[in-house]
Design a protein around this motif. Structure first.
Motif, PDB file in Angstrom:
ATOM      1  N   THR A  38       1.247  -0.962  -0.029  1.00  0.00           N
ATOM      2  CA  THR A  38      -0.287   0.304  -0.219  1.00  0.00           C
ATOM      3  C   THR A  38       0.610   1.032   0.317  1.00  0.00           C
ATOM      4  O   THR A  38       2.547   1.221   0.261  1.00  0.00           O
ATOM      5  CB  THR A  38      -0.475  -0.076   1.079  1.00  0.00           C
ATOM      6  OG1 THR A  38      -0.046  -0.133   2.550  1.00  0.00           O
ATOM      7  CG2 THR A  38      -1.883  -0.771   0.939  1.00  0.00           C
ATOM      8  N   THR A  39       0.015   2.458  -0.408  1.00  0.00           N
ATOM      9  CA  THR A  39       1.218   3.649  -0.382  1.00  0.00           C
ATOM     10  C   THR A  39       2.209   4.005   1.210  1.00  0.00           C
ATOM     11  O   THR A  39       1.401   3.635   2.027  1.00  0.00           O
ATOM     12  CB  THR A  39       0.148   4.346  -0.851  1.00  0.00           C
ATOM     13  OG1 THR A  39      -0.666   4.429  -1.624  1.00  0.00           O
ATOM     14  CG2 THR A  39       1.257   6.354  -0.411  1.00  0.00           C
TER      15      THR A  39
ATOM     16  N   LYS B 251       2.757   4.965   4.543  1.00  0.00           N
ATOM     17  CA  LYS B 251       2.847   5.670   5.618  1.00  0.00           C
ATOM     18  C   LYS B 251       3.507   7.168   5.755  1.00  0.00           C
ATOM     19  O   LYS B 251       5.036   6.359   6.106  1.00  0.00           O
ATOM     20  CB  LYS B 251       2.728   5.467   7.069  1.00  0.00           C
ATOM     21  CG  LYS B 251       1.760   6.236   8.236  1.00  0.00           C
ATOM     22  CD  LYS B 251       1.559   4.984   9.481  1.00  0.00           C
ATOM     23  CE  LYS B 251       1.113   6.421  10.722  1.00  0.00           C
ATOM     24  NZ  LYS B 251       0.811   5.798  11.289  1.00  0.00           N
ATOM     25  N   SER B 252       3.009   7.930   5.829  1.00  0.00           N
ATOM     26  CA  SER B 252       3.946   9.822   6.005  1.00  0.00           C
ATOM     27  C   SER B 252       3.883  10.365   7.551  1.00  0.00           C
ATOM     28  O   SER B 252       2.894  10.345   7.876  1.00  0.00           O
ATOM     29  CB  SER B 252       3.647  10.644   4.743  1.00  0.00           C
ATOM     30  OG  SER B 252       4.385  11.532   4.936  1.00  0.00           O
ATOM     31  N   TYR B 253       4.796  10.745   7.843  1.00  0.00           N
ATOM     32  CA  TYR B 253       5.007  11.265   9.426  1.00  0.00           C
ATOM     33  C   TYR B 253       4.927  12.928   8.512  1.00  0.00           C
ATOM     34  O   TYR B 253       6.080  12.853   8.226  1.00  0.00           O
ATOM     35  CB  TYR B 253       5.750  10.104  10.407  1.00  0.00           C
ATOM     36  CG  TYR B 253       5.296   9.272  10.306  1.00  0.00           C
ATOM     37  CD1 TYR B 253       4.700   8.715  11.733  1.00  0.00           C
ATOM     38  CD2 TYR B 253       5.692   8.141   9.746  1.00  0.00           C
ATOM     39  CE1 TYR B 253       4.600   7.464  11.329  1.00  0.00           C
ATOM     40  CE2 TYR B 253       5.675   6.756  10.292  1.00  0.00           C
ATOM     41  CZ  TYR B 253       4.826   6.782  10.833  1.00  0.00           C
ATOM     42  OH  TYR B 253       4.575   5.346  10.688  1.00  0.00           O
TER      43      TYR B 253
ATOM     44  N   SER C 156       7.911   9.574   4.319  1.00  0.00           N
ATOM     45  CA  SER C 156       8.298   7.716   4.711  1.00  0.00           C
ATOM     46  C   SER C 156       9.361   7.542   5.358  1.00  0.00           C
ATOM     47  O   SER C 156       9.732   6.842   4.186  1.00  0.00           O
ATOM     48  CB  SER C 156       7.227   7.874   3.370  1.00  0.00           C
ATOM     49  OG  SER C 156       6.076   7.998   3.363  1.00  0.00           O
TER      50      SER C 156
ATOM     51  N   SER D 165       9.037   3.830   5.775  1.00  0.00           N
ATOM     52  CA  SER D 165       9.484   2.762   4.421  1.00  0.00           C
ATOM     53  C   SER D 165      10.962   3.001   2.983  1.00  0.00           C
ATOM     54  O   SER D 165      10.574   1.510   3.213  1.00  0.00           O
ATOM     55  CB  SER D 165       8.027   2.898   4.269  1.00  0.00           C
ATOM     56  OG  SER D 165       6.975   3.043   4.704  1.00  0.00           O
TER      57      SER D 165
END
Length: 510
Positions: free
Chosen positions: A36-37, A39-41, A46, A49
Motif C-alpha cells: 500500500t502507499t 505511511k507518511s509522518y 515516509s 518505509s
C-alpha cells in the motif's frame, strides 16, 4: 547562543532519525511487505518505509504502483520533499513528449550525479543537451552502424570473447562470470567506436582495471545519493570527506583521469592529421569548436555509461532467461542457422524472433529501471495528480514491464511471441514471423519523445551479433544451485547481484 542551540537541536534530531531509521530497517519485512502507499509522518515523510526497503527499492515501488488504481502515487520524503512515481503510459507521454518543455533533468539529479557525470548528455538540459544530441546523432547513421557491426563488434567477438569461451569448454571447474565478460565486451566496443581507443579490457587474462572498479563505485554511490532518504547525510559526508563520499571522490578522479587521457590523445591525433577524418564521436566533439576539456570529458563518461552498462545488463538477463526457456533458445537457434557464420548488418536486421526475445527480456529486466524528470512549473498530470514546481516525477520502467494492465494476466511469463505475428497466408513469406512493436510510452526501455535513445538500433545490432556468435557455438549454463534465482539490483543501471556464474558447453554436433 540561540543559533548554537538550534544547530545542536537540529543535529540531535538528525541523529534520532538516523537511529530510528536503522532500527526500523532491521525489522524490515521480506519481499512480501505491504504494497500500500507508504505511511507518511510530519517532517520526516515516509523515511521509515524508504529505509526499510532500501535494498529492494525498485521492487517495492513497483509493488506499490501495481496496487495503485491510477498506476501513479506520490512518495513523501523528508522535510516536505515529494516524488511522483508512475507506471501509466498516458502520464509517461505527458512528461516525455506532450509537456516535454516542463520536465527537465533538473536540480536534484544534477546535484547527485553532477560530480560524476558533469554536464554529459544524460545529465544535461536545454542548449547543452541539444548540442550533444545533435553532434552525437551522426554516429548512428546506417554507414556508421554497418562499420560498428562488421568491424568493431565482429573482431571483439571472434578474437576476444569466443576464444575465452572456447577455453572454458569441457571444464567443470571453470566458472566464468558472464556479466563481467559482457561488461568488458561492451566497454571495449564503445571505446573503439566512439573514441577510437581500444582499452583491451576483454583479453584472455581478464585484466583487473582500476578504472572499471572506480566506474562501478561512481555509478553506485551517485545512485545512492539520488535515492537517499535524507540527502543531508551524504552532503555532510562530502563536506567531511569521509565514508562513501571519500570513495566517490577517489573514483571520480580515477575515471576522469582516463577520460582526460583519451581526450588529450585524440586532440593530439587530430592536430597531427593533414585532413580531418571525423571517424568517431570524440573527434566530432573536439572539432565542433568546444575547447573546454572538462566538458568533453563529461561527454566521454556519459557514453561509457550508456555503451558499457546498458547492453551488458540487457544481455546478462537475456542469457539467464534463455537457460530457463529452452524452447525460446531453440527458436533463436533456428533463426541463427538461417544466417551466415558471421551475420552482417542486413542479416542482423532480419533476426525478428531474436529481436522480440530481447524486447521481452528488457520488459522484465530493463537495463535502466527508473528514469526521473523534474517539473519546471506547476502542472497537472493526465490522471489528475498535481505536480508542484520542483517536484521529481519518475516513470518506473521496471513496474511498467510487470503491469497486468499493460501486458495481460501472463505478464510474468517470458514469451517473445507477444511481440510477433505470423505473416499473412497471402504473402510470399507466409508462416514467417513479423515483429509488432509496442509504443515507446508503454515499452519505455529506450525512453521516448525528444530524448528517445539515439543508440537504440546500435544496441540491438550489437546484442543480436553477440547472441548469434555465442549461441551458434556454445551453450551458456548457469552455475548455480537448482531453484536459485538471481537478484535484480539497480544503481544508475541494473545488475545481477554477485555476477552471473556460468559454465560453457560446446554446441558442436547439435
Amino acid at each position: 547562543m540561540k543559533l548554537q542551540f538550534l544547530a545542536s537541536l537540529f543535529l540531535f534530531f538528525l541523529a534520532l532519525v538516523f537511529l530510528l531509521t536503522r532500527r526500523h530497517t532491521k525489522k524490515a519485512p521480506p519481499a512480501s511487505s505491504s504494497t500500500t502507499t507508504p505511511k507518511s509522518y510530519p517532517l520526516i515523510g515516509s523515511v521509515f518505509s524508504i529505509a526499510a526497503n532500501r535494498h529492494r527499492r525498485v521492487q517495492w515501488i513497483s509493488d506499490v504502483l501495481r496496487n495503485s488504481p491510477s498506476a501513479t502515487f506520490t512518495l513523501r520524503r523528508a522535510f516536505g520533499s515529494r516524488q511522483v512515481f508512475t507506471a501509466n503510459p498516458a502520464v509517461v507521454q505527458h512528461i516525455l513528449k506532450t509537456h516535454f518543455h516542463n520536465y527537465h533533468k533538473g536540480f536534484y539529479l544534477h546535484r547527485a550525479l553532477g560530480d560524476f557525470l558533469g554536464n554529459g548528455i544524460f545529465n544535461a538540459d536545454g542548449d547543452t543537451w541539444k548540442f550533444q544530441r545533435q553532434v552525437s546523432s551522426h554516429e548512428f547513421n546506417t554507414r556508421s552502424l554497418r562499420k560498428f557491426v562488421e568491424t568493431v563488434v565482429d573482431t571483439e567477438l571472434s578474437r576476444r570473447l569466443a576464444p575465452i569461451l572456447s577455453s572454458a569448454v569441457g571444464s567443470e571447474s571453470t566458472v566464468l562470470d558472464f556479466q563481467d565478460l559482457l561488461q568488458r565486451f561492451a566497454f571495449d566496443n564503445i571505446c573503439r567506436i566512439a573514441f577510437g581507443y581500444d582499452p583491451e579490457y576483454l583479453l584472455p587474462s581478464l585484466p583487473k582495471t582500476s578504472f572499471a572498479i572506480a566506474f562501478d563505485d561512481g555509478t553506485r554511490i551517485s545512485s545512492e545519493r539520488f535515492n537517499a532518504a535524507i540527502p543531508l547525510f551524504w552532503k555532510i559526508k562530502k563536506l567531511l570527506n569521509i565514508g562513501s563520499e571519500k570513495r566517490l571522490r577517489i573514483a571520480i578522479k580515477e575515471v576522469r583521469d582516463l577520460a582526460t587521457k583519451i581526450t588529450r590523445e585524440k586532440k593530439q591525433e587530430l592536430q597531427q592529421k593533414a585532413s580531418l577524418d571525423l571517424a568517431d564521436l570524440l573527434s566530432r566533439f573536439l572539432s565542433s569548436g568546444h575547447s573546454d576539456e572538462d566538458f568533453v570529458v563529461d561527454i566521454v563518461l556519459s557514453f561509457i555509461l550508456a555503451g558499457r552498462d546498458t547492453t551488458s545488463a540487457a544481455l546478462t538477463w537475456f542469457f539467464w532467461l534463455l537457460s530457463k526457456h529452452p524452447h525460446v533458445e531453440n527458436e533463436i537457434l533456428n533463426e541463427i542457422k538461417e544466417k551466415s557464420e558471421a551475420p552482417d548488418y542486413d542479416e542482423l536486421k532480419d533476426m525478428v524472433y531474436t529481436h522480440a526475445a530481447l524486447c521481452e527480456s528488457m520488459r522484465l529486466y530493463p537495463p535502466v529501471p527508473v528514469d526521473t524528470k523534474e517539473a519546471v512549473a506547476d502542472d497537472v498530470l493526465p490522471d489528475g495528480t498535481f505536480v508542484k514546481k520542483g517536484t521529481r516525477v519518475a516513470y518506473h520502467i521496471y513496474a511498467m514491464g510487470r503491469s497486468e494492465k499493460l501486458w495481460g494476466p501472463d505478464w510474468a511469463e517470458f514469451r517473445p511471441e507477444r511481440w510477433l505475428k505470423r505473416v499473412n497466408a497471402a504473402d510470399n513469406e507466409a508462416g514467417k514471423w513479423r515483429f509488432v512493436g509496442m509504443d515507446s510510452f508503454t515499452f519505455t526501455a529506450f525512453q521516448a519523445g525528444p530524448r528517445i535513445c539515439l543508440g537504440r538500433e546500435m544496441a540491438f545490432l550489437q546484442m543480436k551479433k553477440i547472441v548469434a556468435g555465442v549461441l551458434r557455438r556454445f551453450r551458456v549454463v548457469p552455475a548455480v544451485g537448482k531453484g536459485v534465482e538471481p537478484v535484480y539490483i539497480a544503481h544508475l543501471t541494473s545488475l545481477m547481484q554477485g555476477g552471473f556464474p556460468v559454465r560453457i558447453e560446446s554446441r558442436c554436433g547439435d
